[in-house]
Design a protein around this motif. Structure first.
Motif, PDB file in Angstrom:
ATOM      1  N   ARG A 257      34.575  47.682  43.550  1.00 13.62           N
ATOM      2  CA  ARG A 257      35.657  46.684  43.690  1.00 13.62           C
ATOM      3  C   ARG A 257      35.146  45.269  43.432  1.00 13.62           C
ATOM      4  O   ARG A 257      35.936  44.367  43.153  1.00 13.62           O
ATOM      5  CB  ARG A 257      36.261  46.763  45.095  1.00 13.62           C
ATOM      6  CG  ARG A 257      37.141  47.966  45.330  1.00 13.62           C
ATOM      7  CD  ARG A 257      37.936  47.829  46.616  1.00 13.62           C
ATOM      8  NE  ARG A 257      37.101  47.749  47.801  1.00 13.62           N
ATOM      9  CZ  ARG A 257      36.703  48.792  48.524  1.00 13.62           C
ATOM     10  NH1 ARG A 257      37.054  50.020  48.158  1.00 13.62           N
ATOM     11  NH2 ARG A 257      35.970  48.630  49.604  1.00 13.62           N
ATOM     12  N   SER A 258      33.846  45.080  43.529  1.00 11.54           N
ATOM     13  CA  SER A 258      33.253  43.754  43.351  1.00 11.54           C
ATOM     14  C   SER A 258      32.759  43.524  41.927  1.00 11.54           C
ATOM     15  O   SER A 258      32.093  42.522  41.657  1.00 11.54           O
ATOM     16  CB  SER A 258      32.072  43.590  44.322  1.00 11.54           C
ATOM     17  OG  SER A 258      32.452  43.912  45.638  1.00 11.54           O
TER      18      SER A 258
ATOM     19  N   VAL B 238      30.829  34.627  45.464  1.00 16.78           N
ATOM     20  CA  VAL B 238      29.855  35.678  45.755  1.00 16.78           C
ATOM     21  C   VAL B 238      30.502  36.666  46.725  1.00 16.78           C
ATOM     22  O   VAL B 238      31.080  36.273  47.736  1.00 16.78           O
ATOM     23  CB  VAL B 238      28.569  35.099  46.371  1.00 16.78           C
ATOM     24  CG1 VAL B 238      27.576  36.215  46.675  1.00 16.78           C
ATOM     25  CG2 VAL B 238      27.952  34.064  45.446  1.00 16.78           C
ATOM     26  N   VAL B 239      30.397  37.964  46.397  1.00 19.26           N
ATOM     27  CA  VAL B 239      30.978  38.995  47.250  1.00 19.26           C
ATOM     28  C   VAL B 239      29.923  39.499  48.230  1.00 19.26           C
ATOM     29  O   VAL B 239      28.814  39.865  47.832  1.00 19.26           O
ATOM     30  CB  VAL B 239      31.516  40.165  46.408  1.00 19.26           C
ATOM     31  CG1 VAL B 239      32.050  41.276  47.318  1.00 19.26           C
ATOM     32  CG2 VAL B 239      32.621  39.677  45.472  1.00 19.26           C
TER      33      VAL B 239
ATOM     34  N   LYS C 241      31.310  40.241  39.672  1.00 18.75           N
ATOM     35  CA  LYS C 241      30.907  39.116  40.524  1.00 18.75           C
ATOM     36  C   LYS C 241      29.539  39.409  41.145  1.00 18.75           C
ATOM     37  O   LYS C 241      29.187  40.569  41.372  1.00 18.75           O
ATOM     38  CB  LYS C 241      31.931  38.890  41.632  1.00 18.75           C
ATOM     39  CG  LYS C 241      33.300  38.467  41.104  1.00 18.75           C
ATOM     40  CD  LYS C 241      34.284  38.235  42.226  1.00 18.75           C
ATOM     41  CE  LYS C 241      35.624  37.783  41.658  1.00 18.75           C
ATOM     42  NZ  LYS C 241      36.625  37.557  42.732  1.00 18.75           N
ATOM     43  N   PRO C 242      28.769  38.376  41.428  1.00 18.18           N
ATOM     44  CA  PRO C 242      27.494  38.609  42.121  1.00 18.18           C
ATOM     45  C   PRO C 242      27.749  39.142  43.522  1.00 18.18           C
ATOM     46  O   PRO C 242      28.718  38.751  44.188  1.00 18.18           O
ATOM     47  CB  PRO C 242      26.848  37.225  42.145  1.00 18.18           C
ATOM     48  CG  PRO C 242      27.966  36.257  41.969  1.00 18.18           C
ATOM     49  CD  PRO C 242      29.002  36.955  41.133  1.00 18.18           C
ATOM     50  N   ILE C 243      26.864  40.024  43.962  1.00 17.94           N
ATOM     51  CA  ILE C 243      27.037  40.713  45.239  1.00 17.94           C
ATOM     52  C   ILE C 243      25.787  40.519  46.092  1.00 17.94           C
ATOM     53  O   ILE C 243      24.664  40.566  45.589  1.00 17.94           O
ATOM     54  CB  ILE C 243      27.254  42.226  45.017  1.00 17.94           C
ATOM     55  CG1 ILE C 243      28.484  42.480  44.136  1.00 17.94           C
ATOM     56  CG2 ILE C 243      27.389  42.966  46.349  1.00 17.94           C
ATOM     57  CD1 ILE C 243      28.544  43.904  43.594  1.00 17.94           C
ATOM     58  N   ILE C 244      25.987  40.323  47.373  1.00 20.17           N
ATOM     59  CA  ILE C 244      24.909  40.407  48.352  1.00 20.17           C
ATOM     60  C   ILE C 244      25.276  41.536  49.304  1.00 20.17           C
ATOM     61  O   ILE C 244      26.364  41.547  49.881  1.00 20.17           O
ATOM     62  CB  ILE C 244      24.707  39.085  49.112  1.00 20.17           C
ATOM     63  CG1 ILE C 244      24.307  37.970  48.135  1.00 20.17           C
ATOM     64  CG2 ILE C 244      23.628  39.250  50.187  1.00 20.17           C
ATOM     65  CD1 ILE C 244      24.174  36.609  48.773  1.00 20.17           C
ATOM     66  N   LEU C 245      24.374  42.502  49.427  1.00 21.61           N
ATOM     67  CA  LEU C 245      24.597  43.642  50.307  1.00 21.61           C
ATOM     68  C   LEU C 245      23.922  43.397  51.650  1.00 21.61           C
ATOM     69  O   LEU C 245      22.739  43.049  51.702  1.00 21.61           O
ATOM     70  CB  LEU C 245      24.035  44.915  49.666  1.00 21.61           C
ATOM     71  CG  LEU C 245      24.005  46.165  50.557  1.00 21.61           C
ATOM     72  CD1 LEU C 245      25.412  46.595  50.942  1.00 21.61           C
ATOM     73  CD2 LEU C 245      23.251  47.301  49.862  1.00 21.61           C
ATOM     74  N   PHE C 246      24.671  43.610  52.719  1.00 22.55           N
ATOM     75  CA  PHE C 246      24.141  43.536  54.075  1.00 22.55           C
ATOM     76  C   PHE C 246      24.198  44.932  54.696  1.00 22.55           C
ATOM     77  O   PHE C 246      25.239  45.585  54.662  1.00 22.55           O
ATOM     78  CB  PHE C 246      24.978  42.583  54.945  1.00 22.55           C
ATOM     79  CG  PHE C 246      24.970  41.153  54.511  1.00 22.55           C
ATOM     80  CD1 PHE C 246      24.127  40.227  55.114  1.00 22.55           C
ATOM     81  CD2 PHE C 246      25.822  40.714  53.504  1.00 22.55           C
ATOM     82  CE1 PHE C 246      24.123  38.895  54.726  1.00 22.55           C
ATOM     83  CE2 PHE C 246      25.828  39.375  53.104  1.00 22.55           C
ATOM     84  CZ  PHE C 246      24.977  38.474  53.718  1.00 22.55           C
TER      85      PHE C 246
ATOM     86  N   GLN D 197      32.909  46.567  55.072  1.00 23.47           N
ATOM     87  CA  GLN D 197      33.865  45.512  54.764  1.00 23.47           C
ATOM     88  C   GLN D 197      33.341  44.630  53.642  1.00 23.47           C
ATOM     89  O   GLN D 197      32.152  44.670  53.307  1.00 23.47           O
ATOM     90  CB  GLN D 197      34.175  44.670  55.996  1.00 23.47           C
ATOM     91  CG  GLN D 197      32.976  44.048  56.673  1.00 23.47           C
ATOM     92  CD  GLN D 197      33.338  43.371  57.975  1.00 23.47           C
ATOM     93  OE1 GLN D 197      34.254  42.559  58.041  1.00 23.47           O
ATOM     94  NE2 GLN D 197      32.610  43.696  59.040  1.00 23.47           N
ATOM     95  N   GLN D 198      34.243  43.881  53.059  1.00 26.32           N
ATOM     96  CA  GLN D 198      33.909  42.953  51.988  1.00 26.32           C
ATOM     97  C   GLN D 198      34.485  41.587  52.305  1.00 26.32           C
ATOM     98  O   GLN D 198      35.513  41.464  52.969  1.00 26.32           O
ATOM     99  CB  GLN D 198      34.519  43.418  50.664  1.00 26.32           C
ATOM    100  CG  GLN D 198      33.854  44.619  50.046  1.00 26.32           C
ATOM    101  CD  GLN D 198      34.636  45.091  48.827  1.00 26.32           C
ATOM    102  OE1 GLN D 198      35.368  46.069  48.918  1.00 26.32           O
ATOM    103  NE2 GLN D 198      34.480  44.411  47.714  1.00 26.32           N
TER     104      GLN D 198
END
Length: 204
Positions: A104-105, A73-74, A108-113, A66-67
Motif C-alpha cells: 500500500r506504500s 514518508v510512510v 513512497k519511502p518507507i520506514i519499518l518499525f 498500522q501505517q
C-alpha cells in the motif's frame, strides 16, 4: 518540530492485563503533544497467554499493524514476534499483513518499525539467535521488494546499528532504566533518503 512519537514495544512490562498499570501507562504516554504510535513487544503480548494479552492489546491499546504518513514518508509499524519466534496469533498473519502494508506504500519511502531486531542478540558475552534463518529470509525478501529506507526496533535495551537485507536497523535504547542501563530516547531525522538520529539521555 516533532512529527510523531513511536514506541517500539514492551510498554507494560508483562502487566498489560492489570488495568490500573495499563491505563496509568497509557495516560502518561498520551500526554505527548505529537501524534503517538505504539506497537507491541514480547512483554506486552505474552506467549504464555497469547489469546488474552493479544485481545487486551487490540481492544485497549491499538492494532497489531498500522501505517502513518509524515512529510511524504510512510511509517509501517508491525507486530513481528509471531514471525520471529514461530508462534500464531489467531486472526493475524504477520507476513501477509506486513506485505500488504508495504504494498500500500508503493512509490513512497518507507520506514519499518517493529520490536525485535532480526539479528543475533549479544548478552553476557555470548551471541544467541532470536530469529530463525527462514524467518529472517522472509523479512529480507519483503524489505528488498519495497523502498524501505530503514528499520527501527527496540528489544535489546541497547543503542545498536545492524544491517538486514541491505537496510540499516537501528535498535533504540530503552526509555526505562532497567538492568542499570541509562534510559533515553532518540530524535530521528529523514533527509535526502537517509535516516540519522540524536540520542537524548534521561536523568537516572
Amino acid at each position: 518540530e516533532i512529527a510523531c512519537v513511536v514506541h517500539t514495544g514492551d510498554i507494560f512490562a508483562d502487566n498489560i492485563t492489570d488495568a490500573e498499570v495499563r491505563e496509568a501507562g497509557l495516560k502518561e504516554l498520551r500526554r505527548l503533544k505529537a501524534p503517538l504510535y505504539l506497537l507491541p513487544g514480547n512483554h506486552d503480548i505474552l506467549q504464555e497467554d497469547i489469546a488474552t494479552t493479544a485481545a487486551v492489546y487490540t481492544q485497549r491499546v491499538g492494532p497489531l499493524i498500522q501505517q502513518a504518513e509524515h512529510h511524504g514518508v510512510v511509517f509501517v509499524l508491525a507486530y513481528t514476534e509471531p514471525l520471529a519466534l514461530g508462534f500464531e496469533v489467531k486472526g493475524y498473519d504477520p507476513v501477509r499483513e506486513l506485505e500488504a502494508a508495504l504494498a500500500r506504500s508503493a512509490g513512497k519511502p518507507i520506514i519499518l518499525f517493529h520490536h525485535r531486531p532480526a539479528v543475533e542478540d549479544y548478552v553476557e558475552y555470548a551471541s544467541s539467535a532470536r530469529w530463525s534463518d527462514p524467518a529472517r529470509a522472509v523479512l529480507e525478501k519483503l524489505l528488498a521488494a519495497h523502498d524501505v529506507k530503514a528499520v527501527i526496533t527496540g528489544h535489546f535495551h541497547r543503542d545498536e546499528l545492524h544491517w538486514v537485507g541491505g537496510r540499516p536497523v537501528f535498535a533504540a535504547p530503552p526509555v526505562a532504566g532497567y538492568w542499570g542501563r541509562q534510559a533515553g530516547f532518540r530524535l530521528y531525522e529523514y533527509r535526502d533518503g537517509r535516516v540519522g538520529y540524536r540520542t537524548i539521555y534521561l536523568a537516572q
